[in-house]
Scaffold this active site. Structure first.
Site, PDB file in Angstrom:
ATOM      1  N   THR A   1      32.711  21.394 -26.990  1.00 41.62           N
ATOM      2  CA  THR A   1      32.245  20.487 -25.941  1.00 41.62           C
ATOM      3  C   THR A   1      31.173  19.582 -26.534  1.00 41.62           C
ATOM      4  O   THR A   1      30.263  20.067 -27.193  1.00 41.62           O
ATOM      5  CB  THR A   1      31.651  21.300 -24.763  1.00 41.62           C
TER       6      THR A   1
ATOM      7  N   CYS B   1      28.615  25.332 -26.479  1.00 43.21           N
ATOM      8  CA  CYS B   1      30.032  25.403 -26.858  1.00 43.21           C
ATOM      9  C   CYS B   1      30.360  24.384 -27.953  1.00 43.21           C
ATOM     10  O   CYS B   1      30.146  23.186 -27.769  1.00 43.21           O
ATOM     11  CB  CYS B   1      30.899  25.146 -25.627  1.00 43.21           C
TER      12      CYS B   1
ATOM     13  N   THR C   1      37.351  21.146 -24.567  1.00 40.67           N
ATOM     14  CA  THR C   1      36.876  20.407 -23.400  1.00 40.67           C
ATOM     15  C   THR C   1      36.095  21.287 -22.443  1.00 40.67           C
ATOM     16  O   THR C   1      36.196  22.505 -22.483  1.00 40.67           O
ATOM     17  CB  THR C   1      38.040  19.763 -22.638  1.00 40.67           C
TER      18      THR C   1
ATOM     19  N   ALA D   1      27.418  21.693 -23.486  1.00 42.57           N
ATOM     20  CA  ALA D   1      27.552  21.006 -24.779  1.00 42.57           C
ATOM     21  C   ALA D   1      26.576  21.556 -25.815  1.00 42.57           C
ATOM     22  O   ALA D   1      26.862  21.523 -27.015  1.00 42.57           O
ATOM     23  CB  ALA D   1      27.340  19.504 -24.602  1.00 42.57           C
TER      24      ALA D   1
END
Length: 180
Positions: free
Chosen positions: A171, A168, A7, A165
């Site tokens: 994510t 990672c 997350t 995003a």
């Protein structure tokens, strides 16, 4: 501080507004994406408080419930509720094992709450947690510094998550943004 995978949560106070963004990915272990559309940012206390979590989903729900109880107990006083949650979280044998971190905010305060007892209010009005937190934090700070007069808090939060995003693997780009 411990890193929790799967997350990224980003929050910002900017130009009198507060915004928090979170991605939707839930990862089982280190290899399998189980869900793409989880909602990790929530409105609490009659919609006046935003809270986002990184870490175990079950632990986060426990912490959301506890935090909302503290908000009710202290009549919406965010700093007091956060400190009391951190104290209880750190001192209770069972709660101490919860693997999560929270960012909580209202129109005036932005706080990081951890199970080790920390309640931290950033100097620059920006916080990020989770596996993509460092990427989102760097992106958000750059956006605020260099384009802050052209972007809203909500736009900065969304863009910071989009950048995280793209970097990672824990994510994704299913981003939920809430604004106060």
């Amino acid at each position: 501080m411990e890193q929790f995978h799967a997350t990224t949560i980003f929050a910002i106070h900017h130009n009198g507004k507060a915004a928090m963004a979170g991605d939707g990915q839930v990862t089982f272990g280190n290899a399998v994406v189980m869900k793409h559309t989880a909602k990790k940012v929530r409105r609490l206390f009659q919609g006046k408080v935003l809270a986002g979590f990184a870490g175990s989903v079950a632990d986060a729900f426990t912490l959301f419930e506890m935090f909302e109880g503290k908000l009710e107990e202290f009549n919406g006083n965010l700093p007091r509720a956060a400190v009391e949650l951190a104290k209880e979280w750190r001192s209770d044998k069972v709660l101490r094992r919860l693997e999560a971190m929270l960012i909580v905010m209202d129109e005036r305060h932005l706080l990081l709450v951890s199970g080790t007892g920390e309640v931290i209010e950033p100097d620059d009005g920006i916080l990020a947690i989770g596996s993509g937190g460092n990427y989102a934090l760097a992106a958000g700070r750059a956006l605020k510094q260099y384009a802050g007069d052209q972007l809203s808090a909500k736009e900065i939060a969304k863009a910071a998550l989009e950048i995280a995003a793209n970097i990672c693997v824990y994510t994704n780009d299913h981003i939920i943004v809430e604004e106060l």
